[in-house]
Scaffold this active site. Structure first.
Site, PDB file in Angstrom:
ATOM      1  CG  ASP A 269     117.264  37.189 135.328  1.00  0.00           C
ATOM      2  OD1 ASP A 269     118.494  36.986 135.271  1.00  0.00           O
ATOM      3  OD2 ASP A 269     116.467  36.679 134.534  1.00  0.00           O
ATOM      4  CD  GLU A 270     119.428  32.810 136.089  1.00  0.00           C
ATOM      5  OE1 GLU A 270     120.182  31.925 136.526  1.00  0.00           O
ATOM      6  OE2 GLU A 270     119.137  32.918 134.885  1.00  0.00           O
TER       7      GLU A 270
ATOM      8  CG  ASP B 258     115.465  32.396 136.570  1.00  0.00           C
ATOM      9  OD1 ASP B 258     115.462  33.626 136.341  1.00  0.00           O
ATOM     10  OD2 ASP B 258     115.608  31.531 135.682  1.00  0.00           O
TER      11      ASP B 258
HETATM   12 MG   LIG Z   1     114.945  34.906 134.731  1.00  0.00          MG
END
Ligand SMILES: [Mg+2]
Length: 392
Positions: free
Chosen positions: A106-107, A10
């Site tokens: 973003d992950e 993350d």
């Molecule tokens: Mg993040």
């Protein structure tokens, strides 16, 4: 059979970190990336660690955030940069395994079970990734390592930013069971409220509750909740090609005043159809069917659907079909409290396949953020706050 090794990566404060990469001075002040509309209507899309300390939250209005922190520096988003950074992080993940499942921009989950001989244990790989993202890309990532997806996701949250957290069969009861239930993946507001009514506050509380009691109130979600809390989540990391497509795309709205006429209903359906149409376009999908739902002022709900003769994603056509469905099912005994339209029987539009991936991704992301800000505005000021130019 030996356990799987699953990583959840993350990127920390993603939008804010990317902006700080370009302007390092932003790292020294409380800062938030905010919707680029005029300040009064913008919302917080992401914030840095210093801004977090003031209690600033994503989706908050800028004026609220500034009440919490008058010195807050706001920055406009640059979506092209985020797509670029996301792709570069992805290239690093891809160098360890071909089993990478993105979750938002973003992950990602990585299944590195088969990578051990070359790259080392899951924890080794997590530390390599953590270091490489810093050195090669210039931002930080937090990584959770565990034997299932649910705990690895939870782990990446435990030591943010720039942390590596390992949750094993030996330590998960100590590490996980004391945490609040909402740190578990898929526990949203309504599940949280239900669990609290049952006196269940921690993940450990879930495990100490009889499965039949959970199932009685939460149905089959109760079963997966219990499995997740017990460390028995067996869901696989899916490559993008294996991810199931969306089943339907819908939008609905509850007006700040009831709708009283066909014209008003049509206007709202048109506005909602535009949003559905945009979403279909960004996913290269066509609607083969339409569903509408209508709730009247006594909160009675009607749901009707039809199959379209020809698949479409044009807002005008979606709205016209939705309105026909409305006319044939509504007699105006009462006013309309809320209405929604949903594109169903989705199919791929093969003529779209040449569309450039990056362009589409950036655009889809932008639209998603705009929709979020529109939604939050509607929530705050009522549906009349957001009136599309086409409807004026
Ligand atoms: Mg993040």
């Amino acid at each position: 059979m030996s356990d799987r090794e699953i990583l959840h990566c993350d990127l920390d404060n993603f939008f804010a970190s990317v902006e700080t990469f370009y302007r390092p001075e932003l790292g020294k002040v409380p800062m938030a990336v905010c919707g680029s509309e005029e300040e009064r209507h913008g919302i917080v899309l992401a914030k840095n660690q210093l801004a977090k300390q003031y209690g600033i939250k994503t989706a908050q209005a800028i004026w609220q955030a500034k009440q919490l922190c008058p010195s807050l520096v706001t920055v406009e988003p640059h979506y092209d940069r985020y797509v670029d950074f996301s792709r570069r992080a992805r290239a690093i993940y891809d160098s360890y395994t071909d089993m990478v499942e993105p979750f938002g921009i973003d992950e990602c989950w990585l299944d590195v079970t088969g990578s051990g001989l070359i790259f080392g244990s899951g924890e080794d790989i997590a530390r390599q990734i953590n270091r490489r993202i810093k050195e090669e890309i210039g931002i930080t990532v937090s990584v959770g390592v565990s034997f299932n997806k649910c705990f690895s996701k939870l782990g990446s949250d435990l030591n943010k930013p720039d942390g590596v957290t390992v949750i094993t069969r030996e330590n998960f009861k100590d590490t996980v069971w004391g945490l609040p239930v909402q740190s578990l993946l898929w526990v949203g507001k309504s599940t949280l409220a239900t669990l609290e009514r049952m006196g269940i506050y921690t993940i450990g509380d879930i495990c100490r509750t009889r499965l039949s009691a959970l199932e009685a109130v939460l149905g089959k979600n109760g079963k997966s909740l219990y499995a997740n809390a017990m460390g028995m989540d067996s869901s696989p990391v899916l490559r993008e090609s294996e991810m199931p497509p969306a089943k339907s795309i819908g939008r609905s709205v509850t007006g700040s005043a009831d709708l009283k006429s066909d014209l008003e209903v049509f206007r709202v359906l048109l506005s909602l159809s535009e949003e559905v149409s945009e979403k279909l376009r960004s996913c290269s999908l066509l609607a083969g069917g339409i569903q509408i739902h209508i709730r009247d002022s006594m909160l009675v709900t009607v749901e009707r659907s039809i199959k379209l003769e020809r698949p479409t994603r044009l807002a005008k056509e979606l709205a016209n079909e939705g309105f026909r469905l409305f006319k044939s099912n509504w007699q105006w005994h009462r006013q309309v409290r809320s209405i929604g339209i949903r594109a169903t029987r989705l199919e791929c539009d093969s003529s779209d396949f040449q569309l450039q991936f990056d362009y589409d991704y950036a655009k889809a992301l932008r639209e998603e953020r705009i929709e979020q800000s529109v939604d939050s505005l509607r929530k705050r000021y009522g549906s009349q706050a957001v009136v599309r130019a086409a409807l004026l």
